[in-house]
Design an enzyme around this catalytic site. Sequence first.
Site, mmCIF file in Angstrom:
data_model
loop_
_atom_site.group_PDB
_atom_site.id
_atom_site.type_symbol
_atom_site.label_atom_id
_atom_site.label_comp_id
_atom_site.label_asym_id
_atom_site.label_seq_id
_atom_site.Cartn_x
_atom_site.Cartn_y
_atom_site.Cartn_z
ATOM 1 N N GLU A 1 1.747 -0.150 -4.853
ATOM 2 C CA GLU A 1 1.009 0.795 -5.546
ATOM 3 C C GLU A 1 2.014 2.173 -5.189
ATOM 4 O O GLU A 1 2.004 2.605 -4.680
ATOM 5 C CB GLU A 1 -0.296 0.766 -4.336
ATOM 6 N N ASP B 1 0.809 -0.844 -0.066
ATOM 7 C CA ASP B 1 0.194 -0.367 -0.041
ATOM 8 C C ASP B 1 0.809 1.518 -0.344
ATOM 9 O O ASP B 1 1.520 1.616 1.234
ATOM 10 C CB ASP B 1 -1.148 0.522 1.454
#
Lengths: 126, 703
Positions: free
Chosen positions: B388, B351
């Site tokens: 990401e 993330d």
Amino acid sequence: MVALNQKVNYRLIFEMLEVTIEQDRDVTILGLHGELDSQSAPEVREQLLNAVHSDSKIVLDMSNVSYMSSAGLRVLLLLYRRIRENVGQIVVTGLHDEVRDVMAITGFLDFFVTAKSRREAIMAMS
Amino acid sequence: MHSRIDNEPTHSYAGYPLRIGQPLPYGATLTNNGVNFSIFSRHADACALVLYHVGEAQPLVEIPFPDEFRIGNVFTMQIFGLDYERIEYGFRFDGPYKPRQGLRFDHTKVLLDPYAKLISGRDVWGEPPQGYDDYPHRARIVPTDYDWRTDRPPHIPIEDLVIYEMHVRGFTQHPSSDTRYPGSFAAIREKIPYFKELGINCIELMPIFEFDEFEYSGRSNPITDEPLKNYWGYSSVGFFAPKAGFAATGGLGMQSDELKALVGDLHRNGMEIILDVVFNHTAEGNENGRTISFRGIDNKTYYMLTPDGYYLNFSGTGNTMNCNNPIVRGMVLDCLRHWVAEYHIDGFRFDLASILGRDQNGHPLANPPLIELLAYDPVLANVKLIAEAWDAGGLYQVGSFPDYGRWAEWNGRYRDTIRQWLKGTRGIVWDVAQCLQGSPDLYAGRGASASINFITAHDGFTLRDLFTYDHKHNYANGEDNRDGTDANYSWNCGIEGHTNDPIVNDLRRRLIKNAIALLMVSRGVPMILMGDEMGRTQNGNNNTYCHDTEWNWLNWDLLQENPDIFNFFKQCIAFRHAHPVLRSKDHFLNRDAVGSGYADITWHGTSAWQAEWDDHILTLAFMLDGSHARDGSDDMIYVGMNMHWTPHRFDLPDLPRDRYWHVFANTSPDIQVEIVTPGEEPRIINKDHIWIGARSVIILVGR
């Protein structure tokens, strides 16, 4: 029909857990009574392993076990490993629904042959 | 047996036999006859180990580390004879409270071990906290002796994956899920046959590191007054422990075994499991946040701070982990190794991964040591690493994330471009072609397998909502609809929200099918979002992080409502699995390198061999020659896209002799058979062209 000898041969008492050991011809019936957790596990482990010999045929009767912790599951698994190492057999019987669910969810049940009763467990032994 | 002398205590405190411990590994480790505790702090003056009986408010004992138990910046001790299952432990640190210098020691707090492998306190999801205010999230000790038997991760090549992004609780919590233990790891196991039917060979779990679903207590849904929860869990309390509340056995502290049983079962079924990991920040928030662990152990080490001691916020959540501090770097590495070695996890999606590439002052690094370390680590050698590739501080690295030959990326450009194409946006036809080819414009040299292609993910609209709403509808989040992205590239097909209008609904269904069809024929690695295969809606909310409610759980009755959507997904996925020409890790060569007479990919328009690239164009087709597939014997595949609002005639390219075009899928309106099982495609008789309906996609097989 096999006549079952239900005489209790040994009775071992640990904190929160009691183990009975019976012999029915060549089958050893280990009965656990109480809670199997990290407190009772170390000694129970020793006793159960002592009861296992080469070619052992073991029926593990869990009908009086209401709770088994993660350490308890590991005692069972160790017992299984030791028996299989010695070309023995083990059948588990008398699992309460909750204990069975926990064993299934955590993957431990996959190791064991289970039976509905002691008689069926003995019959399952080849 | 020979007895080692280090099995004997050298010290005693309040009846507890002790000995100096091993500084490594950090955390609590079971030894022969005791437990080894070890924790780092560079700036602390002193430390004490605090032990509790499980579930009791008051400590059992608090054992200060004697000076001689401190090695460098590590406090370590071994305690003998501990009944490890009945113990919870924490640490109390002494040190200066000088926030402006970045030091926030607080003697009144008991702190969670950053290396805790099991964390209690939120054992059963949603059960109100018991009010141990001084130490709410408690470390427990767990044996690392799971019997994996012959488990071996499947090591599926990344280009062969079809990834299913999902939320553990949301997947089965809905009453319609028909599982024994809804909302749990165990329930995912029950649904493995479902994944197999759909064709999924990899699940990607949204965060499962222990987090606090009550993090937002006090906030409520302004529409319903229901309390809001941290449902998504992008806010780790501890990085080494699985979320207890996601385990049916969490109340018994068996979440570790339960998760491992799931992983083993997935592997037995030829499936992989990827974890969405959140190392960019923690649950401790900013200056006004809670002190749970890191802040009180060594604030300056674990967090990025301004020169005057405030928290830098590149994560958008209050704090930023200091990922390129060598201590934190080591922790992240230890953590991932733990998940791979102990849990047999097959990959990680990071993330806001760009934060992992910032230095201790927040500046982007050209050669970020952490990202490089993970790429070269021997324990992580075979796992998937997916970034990401952006953060909330404005760093956007899609296409340029430092990859070291290992890292793949969530291709945000694919998402945005294909969304626009699907709704008929002009001027992007060249970009669309890039996306369909695995984005060579972004990943030249890295290959198509660097691109994780997706149209929807947990962040944003579901696929159904993408064609049901022009705008986000996030009022229930309690932030006046300010949260969540405005760049949705969505289209409501004429009516905002759900409707009974059959024309609108037909169009929406068609666009959903166009989307999955394009995703499954795109080179790269496809990822779908939980529930899109059955038409899941979030009623226009594009940021549902805080809703633990029925509407945010997967409603399995949708399978009955939308069997056509499910079947379309299933067949498109099966088609991808059936055709290796779709699944190369490399980009196309745009030439005939195998002597088949056809280039590996050729572009077409309404006229064969003549693709039109003008800005106003909304029609495009491409053909893949299966001779270029890895085994050299695949079929020809033709994909025709008409994103225009009127039907168009597409002339078909000629096939080699004795081969014919067969129709696998056709989303054109009023078509009787939209899609068939791969291999059973009907032949097109005597036609050198095909009409593609308005806003429709056709997929043909030449064999």
